[in-house]
Design a protein around this motif. Structure first.
Motif, mmCIF file in Angstrom:
data_model
loop_
_atom_site.group_PDB
_atom_site.id
_atom_site.type_symbol
_atom_site.label_atom_id
_atom_site.label_comp_id
_atom_site.label_asym_id
_atom_site.label_seq_id
_atom_site.Cartn_x
_atom_site.Cartn_y
_atom_site.Cartn_z
ATOM 1 N N THR A 61 -4.127 60.524 20.701
ATOM 2 C CA THR A 61 -5.495 60.871 20.336
ATOM 3 C C THR A 61 -5.472 62.069 19.403
ATOM 4 O OG1 THR A 61 -5.796 62.382 22.208
ATOM 5 C CG2 THR A 61 -6.350 60.057 22.575
ATOM 6 N N GLY A 62 -6.562 62.256 18.658
ATOM 7 C CA GLY A 62 -6.615 63.348 17.703
ATOM 8 C C GLY A 62 -6.430 64.712 18.338
ATOM 9 N N GLY A 63 -6.978 64.906 19.553
ATOM 10 C CA GLY A 63 -6.853 66.194 20.214
ATOM 11 C C GLY A 63 -5.417 66.597 20.485
ATOM 12 N N HIS A 64 -4.537 65.606 20.667
ATOM 13 C CA HIS A 64 -3.119 65.892 20.846
ATOM 14 C C HIS A 64 -2.362 65.856 19.521
ATOM 15 C CE1 HIS A 64 -3.798 64.226 25.121
ATOM 16 N NE2 HIS A 64 -3.752 65.533 25.187
ATOM 17 N N LEU A 65 -2.697 64.901 18.653
ATOM 18 C CA LEU A 65 -1.912 64.689 17.439
ATOM 19 C C LEU A 65 -2.162 65.737 16.370
ATOM 20 C CD1 LEU A 65 -2.088 60.801 17.124
ATOM 21 C CD2 LEU A 65 -0.036 62.177 17.493
ATOM 22 N N GLU A 123 1.011 53.629 21.115
ATOM 23 C CA GLU A 123 0.524 52.754 20.043
ATOM 24 C C GLU A 123 -0.753 53.258 19.387
ATOM 25 O OE1 GLU A 123 1.222 51.903 23.112
ATOM 26 O OE2 GLU A 123 2.808 50.376 23.089
ATOM 27 N N ARG A 124 -1.527 54.104 20.050
ATOM 28 C CA ARG A 124 -2.807 54.554 19.497
ATOM 29 C C ARG A 124 -2.644 55.451 18.281
ATOM 30 N NH1 ARG A 124 -5.196 57.567 24.477
ATOM 31 N NH2 ARG A 124 -2.993 58.159 24.587
ATOM 32 N N ALA A 125 -1.465 56.035 18.099
ATOM 33 C CA ALA A 125 -1.276 57.032 17.049
ATOM 34 C C ALA A 125 -1.497 56.467 15.653
ATOM 35 C CB ALA A 125 0.123 57.630 17.144
ATOM 36 N N VAL A 148 9.124 68.929 22.297
ATOM 37 C CA VAL A 148 7.869 69.656 22.505
ATOM 38 C C VAL A 148 6.790 68.658 22.886
ATOM 39 C CG1 VAL A 148 6.230 71.301 21.525
ATOM 40 C CG2 VAL A 148 8.590 71.247 20.686
ATOM 41 N N GLY A 149 6.095 68.903 24.002
ATOM 42 C CA GLY A 149 5.036 68.014 24.461
ATOM 43 C C GLY A 149 3.668 68.629 24.297
ATOM 44 N N PHE A 150 2.705 67.821 23.862
ATOM 45 C CA PHE A 150 1.343 68.298 23.626
ATOM 46 C C PHE A 150 0.325 67.708 24.597
ATOM 47 C CE2 PHE A 150 3.207 69.777 19.753
ATOM 48 C CZ PHE A 150 2.433 70.864 19.390
ATOM 49 N N GLY A 151 0.791 67.184 25.706
ATOM 50 C CA GLY A 151 -0.146 66.675 26.701
ATOM 51 C C GLY A 151 -0.449 65.204 26.519
ATOM 52 N N GLY A 152 -1.010 64.610 27.568
ATOM 53 C CA GLY A 152 -1.233 63.173 27.593
ATOM 54 C C GLY A 152 -0.034 62.493 28.230
ATOM 55 N N TYR A 153 -0.288 61.382 28.918
ATOM 56 C CA TYR A 153 0.792 60.709 29.639
ATOM 57 C C TYR A 153 1.924 60.196 28.745
ATOM 58 C CZ TYR A 153 -1.086 61.187 34.295
ATOM 59 O OH TYR A 153 -1.495 61.706 35.489
ATOM 60 N N PRO A 154 1.708 59.903 27.448
ATOM 61 C CA PRO A 154 2.856 59.528 26.616
ATOM 62 C C PRO A 154 3.917 60.614 26.494
ATOM 63 C CG PRO A 154 0.839 58.777 25.593
ATOM 64 C CD PRO A 154 0.429 59.649 26.753
ATOM 65 N N THR A 155 3.589 61.863 26.850
ATOM 66 C CA THR A 155 4.593 62.926 26.791
ATOM 67 C C THR A 155 5.500 62.935 28.018
ATOM 68 O OG1 THR A 155 3.205 64.598 27.875
ATOM 69 C CG2 THR A 155 2.982 64.362 25.492
ATOM 70 N N VAL A 156 5.077 62.287 29.105
ATOM 71 C CA VAL A 156 5.838 62.387 30.352
ATOM 72 C C VAL A 156 7.220 61.757 30.243
ATOM 73 C CG1 VAL A 156 5.880 61.749 32.797
ATOM 74 C CG2 VAL A 156 3.770 62.641 31.776
ATOM 75 N N PRO A 157 7.368 60.484 29.787
ATOM 76 C CA PRO A 157 8.726 59.907 29.715
ATOM 77 C C PRO A 157 9.688 60.700 28.833
ATOM 78 C CG PRO A 157 7.075 58.171 29.603
ATOM 79 C CD PRO A 157 6.336 59.469 29.485
ATOM 80 N N PRO A 158 9.310 61.097 27.588
ATOM 81 C CA PRO A 158 10.294 61.833 26.780
ATOM 82 C C PRO A 158 10.624 63.211 27.331
ATOM 83 C CG PRO A 158 8.207 61.617 25.601
ATOM 84 C CD PRO A 158 8.120 60.736 26.784
ATOM 85 N N LEU A 159 9.645 63.907 27.913
ATOM 86 C CA LEU A 159 9.939 65.234 28.460
ATOM 87 C C LEU A 159 10.811 65.138 29.707
ATOM 88 C CD1 LEU A 159 8.957 68.098 27.420
ATOM 89 C CD2 LEU A 159 7.807 66.159 26.372
ATOM 90 N N PHE A 160 10.555 64.155 30.563
ATOM 91 C CA PHE A 160 11.412 63.959 31.730
ATOM 92 C C PHE A 160 12.831 63.609 31.289
ATOM 93 C CE2 PHE A 160 8.045 64.188 34.806
ATOM 94 C CZ PHE A 160 8.701 64.389 36.022
#
Length: 398
Positions: free
Chosen positions: A18-22, A45-47, A101-113
């Protein structure tokens, strides 16, 4: 695009689509690129709807949000997150970035983990005035937590030492708009109204009716620009035409930062990017938080700016034509108050937040800027503080 990056260090920037994260992620990517760092975006996929990202390539990782009690949807979300975890582990093993670096939202969870499991340095950025669910899940695994608002996690003895207040990275057009002084409010009064994709309808329902209730002598001074959803544009225009006020109504303004700078008063939702831009440019606002957000993040954002003296927080239950008309009349009758609010908002703005965050990422990753690669001052530097003044976690100040 080739996987080779000419010996340059590689950083993954992970953000929800979403724009708020991207948008803040894109600002960081540009700042890291200036430092000789290759950046890959990791997202869902939303990006694709947000256009080009200023990095080398975009890597799509399956993800989903756990929302609602439906067991079927929860199972599907879990399956997608598991697929995302597998994909992320493969990326970390294959490319071994210097940091993630993670900016929030569940798409950040797999790569950060996946990154923290392989001891790859990791940073999260929290744009809002409250730690979001995904970032909360990741907070104890990462080396550093960058925040958009000061004081976040100050009462958490475990997480507070990790915190650096960098501010929220903003777009170059916002930095440019921040050069515009607050306009004289003694004559015509320009009001800008917008609400974002989730909130514009309430603005369409309430603000035109509120303007109609403003006393005639004051209404004659008003100039209104309003963003409205496609399906609301005609009725909003008709509402203003009914009482003879000239108004500009469009579904989207590409030059929104410039319009904020030209305004005496903004009426809007209080997403993190909106509040950061209002602070950077320095404009007073009536902020109406989205009421049903899971973490009440918009309310926390608005409260931060209200406490600083730069905004008035109005809960949606009190966002009625009568109350809004009274608030507009009160502020219009006191140009000095509007100017003071503008100054208070601007005092909270951080124009070089992207560079502050990039500096933090470089330290966490153990990277140095190459000769000839510089960290430029922001376009309007001098008022908001010089670069590099963000507080640094004690563990990173060695």
């Amino acid at each position: 695009m080739s996987e080779e990056h000419s010996g340059q260090p590689l950083v993954f920037v992970a953000a929800g689509g979403t724009g708020g994260h991207l948008f803040p992620a894109a600002a960081l990517a540009a700042a890291l690129s200036r430092r000789g760092v290759t950046v890959d975006l990791v997202t869902d996929e939303r990006a694709s709807r947000y256009g080009d990202f200023p990095g080398r390539t975009t890597r799509i990782v399956p993800s989903a949000t756990f929302a609602g009690p439906n067991p079927f949807r929860l199972a599907l979300a879990a399956i997608k997150l598991c697929r995302g975890a597998v994909r992320s582990r493969g990326l970390m093993k294959e490319l071994r970035p210097a940091a993630v670096v993670g900016f929030g939202g569940y798409p950040t969870v797999p790569p950060l983990f996946a990154a923290t499991a392989r001891n790859i340095p990791a940073v999260i950025h929290e744009a809002n005035g409250v730690l979001g669910r995904a970032n909360r899940l990741l907070s104890r695994r990462v080396q550093a937590i960058a925040t958009g608002f000061s004081g976040l996690l100050a009462d958490d003895p475990e997480l507070c030492p990790k915190v650096t207040h960098t501010g929220n990275p903003i777009r170059p057009t916002v930095v440019e708009a921040a050069r515009t002084p607050y306009p004289d409010a003694m004559g015509p009064l320009r009001i800008l109204v917008f609400g974002g994709s989730q909130g514009a309808r309430i603005m369409a329902d309430v603000v035109p009716a509120a303007i109609e209730l403003v006393p005639m002598a004051l209404r004659a001074r008003l100039s209104v620009t309003q963003q409205a959803r496609d399906e609301d544009v005609a009725r909003v225009r008709a509402a203003y035409e009914r009482f003879g006020l000239a108004v500009e109504v469009e579904p989207f303004f590409r030059d929104l930062p410039a319009r904020i700078a030209q305004s005496h008063l903004v009426i809007s939702r209080s997403g993190a990017s909106t509040v950061a831009e209002l602070a950077a440019i320095g404009r007073p606002a009536i902020l109406v938080p989205l009421p049903h957000a899971l973490d009440q993040d918009q309310r926390a954002n608005a409260a931060m700016l209200e406490r600083a003296g730069g905004a008035v927080l109005v809960d949606q239950s009190r966002f009625t034509p009568g109350n809004v008309a009274a608030e507009i009349a009160r502020l219009a009758a006191a140009p000095g108050t509007l100017a003071d609010m503008a100054a208070a908002a601007k005092a909270e703005g951080i124009l070089d937040a992207a560079d502050r965050l990039a500096d933090l990422v470089m330290r966490v990753a153990g990277l140095t800027v190459r000769a000839g690669e510089t960290r430029p001052l922001p376009a309007a530097a001098g008022e908001e503080g010089s670069p590099g003044t963000a507080d640094v976690p004690p563990a990173l100040a060695q």
